[in-house]
Enzyme design. Structure first.
Site: not given
Length: 334
Positions: A164-165, A245-246, A275, A294
């Protein structure tokens, strides 16, 4: 810790992130007792553990809901994440206990695409770099080429992970910047191809021909270090690498090497392997990378919409409706 009581305490909801008071009231109006932590920290972690002993539902994000946490919540019926990703949740335990895990897809697509577009422009045009030099008093006359960046418009963008992104990002790149769009995905997305003239290409082709590599992969063991030394070596030395993303999908040691040796021109990251980012990370010493803490979904509007979606998801799940936004619905329904 703020405890909010209610005359009809038939179910107990623990909210482990600050959400708007109107959403707390919405839960209370449904007859739930609500206990809120804003957020969980070393000072209130034991209170949190005590609260979840009677919890029927959890709502929150960031804090890891692992086997240890879940073992302290014997009456848990639903977990509602204020996020799209769910790698902070022990899905094996949730599935085994038939506890639905809800998440908030779609509501953050635009803000995520915006942050990626912003990183592309900031890195390519050296905006952060020029800002830093100006503040250091280095603008003393005509600019030499060290201040010059690269164009964004009419370049080729390779989107890794066409979900979707990725689709919303493709729209911005094609319609806003006249970019050539290519994407790598397990399956073809004909809608994106038709609307934005996007091309479905193999990974090596995208890496070797794209001016911008934009990563929106989910985090999993399959995607861990999806980008490492081999992948960066295939990119153009003028390429700009963007990841929102990740963090686990990128081998940061390999990325640092690519940036230091000129294998790629620059990078923009909103996510990291660990993080918060370690204060001694070498990434912080490089001028050809832009780092964000983030903040992809960190707008006032998006955070409220995500929280509202998470509350609605929880209410639906506790009422037995798993038709929308349930990660493990197929397991629960077996």
């Amino acid at each position: 810790m703020t405890s909010i009581k209610n005359n009809n305490e038939n179910k107990h909801i623990v909210v482990y992130r600050k959400i708007h008071q109107s959403l707390i009231e919405k839960l209370e109006n449904q007859g739930y007792k609500v206990t809120q932590f804003e957020p969980i920290n070393s000072n209130n972690i034991q209170e949190f553990y005590e609260a979840i002993k009677t919890a029927n539902g959890l709502i929150g994000s960031v804090f890891k809901i692992d086997e240890n946490v879940l073992s302290k919540a014997p009456f848990l019926e639903c977990v509602s994440a204020i996020s799209v990703g769910y790698d902070n949740y022990d899905l094996v335990v949730l599935n085994d206990r038939k506890i639905p895990l809800m998440h908030t897809p779609n509501v953050l697509n635009d803000s995520m695409a915006d942050i990626m577009m912003g990183l592309m422009i900031t890195v390519a045009r050296k905006l952060a770099y020029c800002d830093k030099r100006m503040r250091n008093g280095e603008w003393n006359g005509p600019l030499d080429k060290s201040w010059f960046g690269l164009e964004v418009h009419h370049k080729k963008v390779g989107i890794i992970g066409m979900g979707r992104i990725g689709e919303v990002l493709a729209k911005r790149c094609r319609m806003g910047f006249d970019m050539e769009v290519a994407y790598y995905s397990r399956s073809r997305h004909l809608k994106v191809e038709e609307l934005y003239d996007a091309k479905h290409q193999d990974l090596d082709t995208i890496l070797s021909t794209s001016d911008f590599i934009c990563v929106v992969l989910p985090g999993s063991q399959e995607t861990k270090h999806f980008f490492s030394f081999g992948q960066f070596s295939k990119m153009k030395n003028s390429a700009i690498f963007i990841n929102a993303g990740r963090g686990m999908t990128v081998d940061e040691v390999a990325l640092i090497d690519a940036l230091e040796t000129g294998k790629i021109a620059g990078a923009g990251l909103d996510v990291f392997e660990k993080e918060p980012l370690n204060k001694d990370s070498k990434l912080l010493t490089l001028d050809n990378i832009v780092l964000l803490p983030h903040i992809g979904t960190s707008t006032i509007e998006t955070q409220h919409i995500m929280s509202e979606c998470a509350v609605n998801n929880l209410i639906s799940a506790l009422n037995g409706n798993l038709e929308k936004n349930c990660v493990n619905a197929s397991i629960i329904k077996k």
